[in-house]
Scaffold this active site. Structure first.
Site, PDB file in Angstrom:
ATOM      1  N   SER A 198      87.937 -29.118  23.100  1.00 35.19           N
ATOM      2  CA  SER A 198      88.412 -27.742  23.203  1.00 35.19           C
ATOM      3  C   SER A 198      89.521 -27.495  22.192  1.00 35.19           C
ATOM      4  O   SER A 198      90.283 -28.396  21.851  1.00 35.19           O
ATOM      5  CB  SER A 198      88.893 -27.451  24.623  1.00 35.19           C
ATOM      6  N   LYS A 199      89.568 -26.252  21.744  1.00 32.87           N
ATOM      7  CA  LYS A 199      90.552 -25.835  20.745  1.00 32.87           C
ATOM      8  C   LYS A 199      91.964 -26.106  21.217  1.00 32.87           C
ATOM      9  O   LYS A 199      92.834 -26.413  20.435  1.00 32.87           O
ATOM     10  CB  LYS A 199      90.434 -24.317  20.561  1.00 32.87           C
ATOM     11  N   ARG A 200      92.189 -25.903  22.506  1.00 35.09           N
ATOM     12  CA  ARG A 200      93.544 -26.033  23.019  1.00 35.09           C
ATOM     13  C   ARG A 200      93.962 -27.490  23.151  1.00 35.09           C
ATOM     14  O   ARG A 200      95.089 -27.850  22.877  1.00 35.09           O
ATOM     15  CB  ARG A 200      93.670 -25.329  24.376  1.00 35.09           C
TER      16      ARG A 200
END
Ligand code: GLU
Length: 471
Positions: A242-244
């Site tokens: 995930s990007k986060r």
């Protein structure tokens, strides 16, 4: 045309320009590229830029640059595009109108709240087909919905085999919004049909869309494309990247000095392996051997450590002049290229990424080394360190200035102080480079030169003679 057995295979990727190019998207692009190239087909880049709230032009540029970095570039006749979905809006609407005219779609005037209310009171999730037989004409605020027929759809997936979807579980989905704008699924299918796409290889998060899309292909008069849904990438905790949470931007790896060839090779091994006992293989072999049917069903573990190991191998395999060239974007302006080139072979064997290279040899390009305090305490701690430095200053003032002599001299001095060469090097290394680790010492001294070496040894000796600061 799609479905025409004579047609050349036409693959595509259809990224949305809403952020950095994800390593998962890069892998999917490479899978498509390998297949299109080997099969003498085309690789179409279509930018799905129809989300006005999130799309930004710089992300489109980013996608094109990231692909080019991977070697997927418009210089190759396999490459076609970029096409922009937004440019094709009229065709999307026209296709919706055809579906309506043929009875494959119908208008509905329920607001989203009303749809929700009906679903809550009936206990059935989604839209219940309320307007199916109401025969509404188009009008403001009315959405156009696809009439999902009874039955089942089988999606023939080249990775997963046949996947059966019961239509009872698929609601009559929206094609045109109440303001007349096309929905993503419609635009995606119409573009694929118009662009003659024969093979859709994409992330498995799109598998639930495939039956709806296949129904649309058929309602628009076409056989479906060959599907392949590629498993997701996961991190060390086996959670979806995930990007986060994770470092997923391809651009970031590029900017940290990963080599494109290493990245390409590594990404291709996520879910697939070349024949033979090494995974490190040239692109030509990948292109020859890659079969989408051989991709595993299970998630691919994006292992940054393994990527680093691949990169180290690729860095070491470069001819030295190519290594120097590759390092250039990371070299500070005050680095003299001849000196860097001279030390480069010793740097090349010691770095994982190109970005690490300058830091390893900064002492060659500074007036004074930056002393790491922990390294200093460790190396200068023993009481023989000072006398050993004195002896080294003496000997190096007169010795012939070459790697071998410098080594022989320090070996002798070390022995006189009861130290093996490995130990004896530490005070000299810290005095001259500021650190306990780095490229081989004597080569470094040779490059640094007699005067600068002696200056640093003397400075260290003077610092060592200072009274210890009060605690
Ligand atoms: N625009 C979609 C995405 O970026 C692609 C859908 C597809 O490949 O069919 O996820």
């Amino acid at each position: 045309m799609a479905g025409d057995p004579q047609a050349i295979p036409r693959y595509r990727i259809a990224p949305s320009p809403t952020g950095f190019f994800h390593v998962g998207g890069a892998r999917t692009a490479l899978f498509n590229w390998a297949l299109a190239r080997r099969e003498g087909g085309r690789f179409v880049l279509r930018i799905e830029d129809t989300d006005q709230a999130r799309d930004r032009p710089q992300w489109t540029t980013g996608i094109i640059e990231a692909l080019a970095w991977l070697g997927i570039s418009s210089d190759d006749p396999t490459f076609e595009g970029p096409y922009f979905q937004s440019a094709n809006a009229a065709a999307h609407v026209a296709a919706a109108e055809r579906l309506f005219a043929a009875g494959h779609a119908y208008y509905c005037d329920l607001t989203p709240e009303q749809v929700q209310e009906r679903s809550t009171s009936s206990g059935r999730p989604g839209y219940d087909g309320y307007s199916r037989e109401r025969d509404l004409a188009p009008g403001p605020g009315r959405v156009l919905r696809f009439r999902v027929p009874d039955g089942t759809t089988i999606v023939r997936d080249r990775i997963r085999g046949d996947v059966t979807f019961e239509h009872a579980a698929i609601e009559d989905f929206v094609l045109l919004r109440g303001n007349g704008r096309p929905m993503f699924l419609l635009a995606n299918v119409v573009d694929d049909i118009e662009m003659g796409i024969t093979h859709v290889v994409r992330g498995e998060e799109h598998l639930p869309n495939a039956p709806k899309q296949q129904l649309m292909w058929s309602a628009l008069g076409h056989g479906p494309p060959m599907w392949a849904h590629v498993p997701v990438l996961v991190n060390e905790q086996r959670k979806k990247l995930s990007k986060r949470r994770d470092k997923v931007a391809l651009e970031q790896y590029r900017d940290e000095g990963f080599l494109a060839a290493a990245m390409v090779n590594y990404l291709m091994t996520l879910g697939w392996a070349p024949a033979g006992d090494t995974e490190i293989v040239p692109w030509a072999q990948i292109e020859e051997e890659f079969r989408i049917e051989d991709v595993t069903h299970s998630p691919g573990y994006f292992d940054v450590k393994k990527l680093a190991a691949f990169n180290g191998e690729y860095v070491r395999a470069l001819p030295v002049d190519e290594f120097v060239d590759a390092c250039r974007p990371w070299l500070p302006a005050h680095y003299d290229l001849d000196t860097f080139t001279a030390i480069a072979p010793l740097v090349q064997t010691r770095v994982v990424t190109l970005a690490e290279a300058p830091g390893l040899v900064d002492f060659l390009f500074l007036d004074e080394p930056q002393i790491d305090e922990a390294a200093w305490s460790k190396a200068m701690g023993p009481e023989w360190a000072g006398p050993l430095l004195d002896a080294a200053i003496d000997a190096y003032g007169a010795a012939s200035w070459d790697t071998d002599t410098l080594k022989v001299e320090l070996e002798r001095i070390g022995a006189e102080h009861g130290q093996k060469l490995g130990k004896a090097q530490a005070p000299v290394r810290v005095a001259v480079t500021g650190r306990t680790v780095g490229p081989p010492l004597f080569e470094s001294l040779e490059l640094l030169g007699r005067e600068r070496t002696l200056g640093r040894l003397r400075a260290a000796r003077a610092k060592l003679a200072e009274p210890a600061p009060m605690p």
